[in-house]
Design a protein around this motif. Structure first.
Motif, short mmCIF file in Angstrom:
data_model
loop_
_atom_site.label_atom_id
_atom_site.label_comp_id
_atom_site.label_asym_id
_atom_site.label_seq_id
_atom_site.Cartn_x
_atom_site.Cartn_y
_atom_site.Cartn_z
N GLY A 150 0.82 -1.21 0.00
CA GLY A 150 0.00 0.00 0.00
C GLY A 150 0.86 1.26 0.00
O GLY A 150 2.09 1.21 0.00
N GLY A 151 0.17 2.38 -0.03
CA GLY A 151 0.87 3.66 -0.04
C GLY A 151 -0.02 4.79 0.40
O GLY A 151 -1.24 4.63 0.56
N TYR A 152 0.60 5.94 0.62
CA TYR A 152 -0.14 7.13 1.04
C TYR A 152 0.60 8.35 0.51
O TYR A 152 1.84 8.42 0.62
N ARG A 153 -0.12 9.29 -0.08
CA ARG A 153 0.50 10.50 -0.62
C ARG A 153 0.64 11.54 0.49
O ARG A 153 -0.35 11.91 1.13
N THR A 154 1.85 12.01 0.70
CA THR A 154 2.12 13.03 1.73
C THR A 154 2.06 14.42 1.10
O THR A 154 2.09 14.57 -0.12
N SER A 155 1.99 15.43 1.95
CA SER A 155 1.84 16.81 1.46
C SER A 155 3.12 17.34 0.83
O SER A 155 3.11 18.30 0.08
N ALA A 156 4.26 16.69 1.14
CA ALA A 156 5.55 17.08 0.56
C ALA A 156 6.49 15.88 0.70
O ALA A 156 6.14 14.88 1.33
N SER A 157 7.66 15.95 0.09
CA SER A 157 8.62 14.86 0.25
C SER A 157 8.99 14.74 1.73
O SER A 157 9.09 15.74 2.44
N ALA A 158 9.20 13.50 2.17
CA ALA A 158 9.34 13.25 3.61
C ALA A 158 10.71 12.69 3.95
O ALA A 158 11.18 11.76 3.30
N CYS A 159 11.35 13.29 4.98
CA CYS A 159 12.65 12.81 5.48
C CYS A 159 12.53 12.06 6.79
O CYS A 159 13.46 11.37 7.20
N GLY A 160 11.41 12.23 7.48
CA GLY A 160 11.23 11.60 8.79
C GLY A 160 10.32 10.39 8.69
O GLY A 160 9.25 10.46 8.09
N LEU A 161 10.75 9.27 9.29
CA LEU A 161 9.95 8.04 9.24
C LEU A 161 10.23 7.22 10.49
O LEU A 161 11.37 6.87 10.78
N GLN A 162 9.16 6.91 11.25
CA GLN A 162 9.26 6.06 12.44
C GLN A 162 8.04 5.16 12.50
O GLN A 162 6.98 5.49 11.95
N PHE A 163 8.18 4.01 13.21
CA PHE A 163 7.09 3.05 13.28
C PHE A 163 6.98 2.49 14.69
O PHE A 163 7.99 2.21 15.34
N ASP A 164 5.74 2.35 15.17
CA ASP A 164 5.48 1.74 16.47
C ASP A 164 4.90 0.36 16.25
O ASP A 164 3.78 0.23 15.73
N VAL A 165 5.65 -0.66 16.62
CA VAL A 165 5.25 -2.05 16.37
C VAL A 165 3.97 -2.40 17.11
O VAL A 165 3.08 -3.08 16.57
N GLU A 166 3.84 -1.95 18.35
CA GLU A 166 2.70 -2.33 19.19
C GLU A 166 1.36 -1.87 18.59
O GLU A 166 0.39 -2.63 18.56
#
Length: 400
Positions: A150-166
């Motif tokens: 899947g995917g999602y369009r962001t409002s601008a190019s993104a440099c920050g990415l984090q994920f919460d497993v729980e």
């Protein structure tokens, strides 16, 4: 809000352990190999290198692999020795490193984006590869099948990415200054919320899954700590860089945040203190201390036959004040202001020496940092820079 002059570095300093040199272009990202005296790096010169420490004490490439396009980012999973590399052409290539770190084998490639891959995360628990691109898209793939989920369009190019497993929440910070929270399912995602507190683009994100707080660094020189788990909407500002914040890392065991900037500064923040939110700046047509009109308040200027004054704001109480009523400066560390900022005269008198005690230490790396990686087990910090150099630091004098 632009940062003002940085405070002097304190006496506890990181110790420079080694410099790794040899890349022909900017080292965009690098990581310390756990339980090994080694470093993995990806560079704008299209190379992936694994550097192992030799008997001479120097690091030499045990692997030198050329990619078809400049390497923009990477994600390394020590448990599986899986190395995911993002390229300038939008491709993500996955390799498995041998146990002795002398060989890398291509497993698969994903055409994840239409342009430069900005950030990658490999989530072992889900077997997902998450990525953001300059094409303003967040995508995630199955690392077993290689299929796009899947995917999602962001409002601008993104440099920050984090994920919460729980909770399966993904945090995406983009160049518009916005942070987007998405809930991921196996083949779908839903928007949870978006929030914005920076006046510049988000350049880095760091997630603390224990305290459930998110840190965002920005080109506006500031860091904001967002209380996600407490659901109080608390946003704490941290001001300590004179240039854009490039990368963030968090030492969970000591609750210390490490931030690095394009100014070469390494700042270690003590997050184990009760910090205060900065107040909102109040609007007023006249000074809220002496009632003198501001320069746009023509009626009061005419009535009082006085020239209007320039408006300022006290960083402690948020009141609109004139220069005469805010002639003092003070640090307010618990509000994130480690350097001296403008405060009104009455707030200046109320701030005690104890309240001015620093909650961060400042250090000069002597290179323009683009990325950091912290190895908590050894207390080592890796910084890579635009000067094509990787530096290894012993942070135990500071992070302890």
């Amino acid at each position: 809000m632009a940062a003002e002059p940085q405070p002097k570095a304190l006496t506890r300093k990181p110790l420079l352990l080694n410099k790794v040199e040899g890349s022909q272009e900017v080292v965009n990202m690098a990581a310390i190999v756990p339980k090994e005296d080694g470093v993995i790096s990806v560079s704008e010169d299209r190379t992936v290198r694994v550097w192992l420490k030799r008997d001479s004490g120097q690091y030499w490439p045990s692997i030198y692999h050329a990619m078809p396009s400049p390497c923009s980012c990477m994600s390394f999973n020590p448990e599986t020795r899986r190395l995911s590399i993002g390229l300038d052409n939008g491709t993500i290539s996955e390799f498995i490193l041998s146990e002795d770190y002398n060989k890398m084998t291509l497993v698969k490639s994903y055409q994840a984006h239409q342009s430069r891959v900005m950030m990658i995360l490999f989530v072992l628990e889900m077997e997902w590869v998450l990525s953001t691109g300059q094409d303003k898209h967040f995508t995630w793939h199955c690392s077993e099948s290689g299929q796009r989920l899947g995917g999602y369009r962001t409002s601008a190019s993104a440099c920050g990415l984090q994920f919460d497993v729980e909770t399966r929440h993904v945090f995406v910070g983009d160049h518009s200054g916005q942070v987007t929270i998405l809930k991921l399912e196996q083949e779908s995602c839903s928007l949870v919320t978006t929030f914005k507190g920076h006046t510049g683009g988000v350049t880095a994100l760091c997630w603390d899954p224990i305290q459930r707080v998110l840190f965002s660094g920005s080109s506006d020189h500031s860091i904001i700590m967002w209380d996600i788990g407490g659901r109080k909407g608390t946003a704490i500002e941290l001001q300590g860089h004179n240039d854009k914040v490039q990368s963030l890392s968090y030492a969970h065991h000591t609750r210390q945040l490490i931030s690095c900037g394009a100014d070469g500064g390494i700042v270690v923040w003590n997050m184990d203190v009760e910090r205060q939110e900065t107040p909102e700046w109040l609007d007023s047509d006249s000074c809220q201390k002496c009632d003198q009109p501001f320069f746009w308040n023509f009626k009061q200027m005419w009535d009082s036959k006085k020239i209007g004054l320039r408006q300022h704001h006290c960083r402690k109480c948020g009141k609109a004040v004139c220069g005469k009523c805010s002639s003092k400066r003070s640090s307010i560390p618990l509000m994130g202001f480690e350097f001296e900022v403008r405060v009104c005269d009455s707030c200046h008198e109320s701030i005690t020496d104890e309240e001015r005690a620093p909650t961060a230490t400042f250090h000069d790396s002597k290179h323009n940092i683009v990325h950091v990686h912290f190895d908590a087990t050894r207390g080592w910090l890796l910084t890579s820079g635009t000067d094509k150099v990787i530096k290894l630091w012993d942070m135990t004098p500071v992070v302890s």
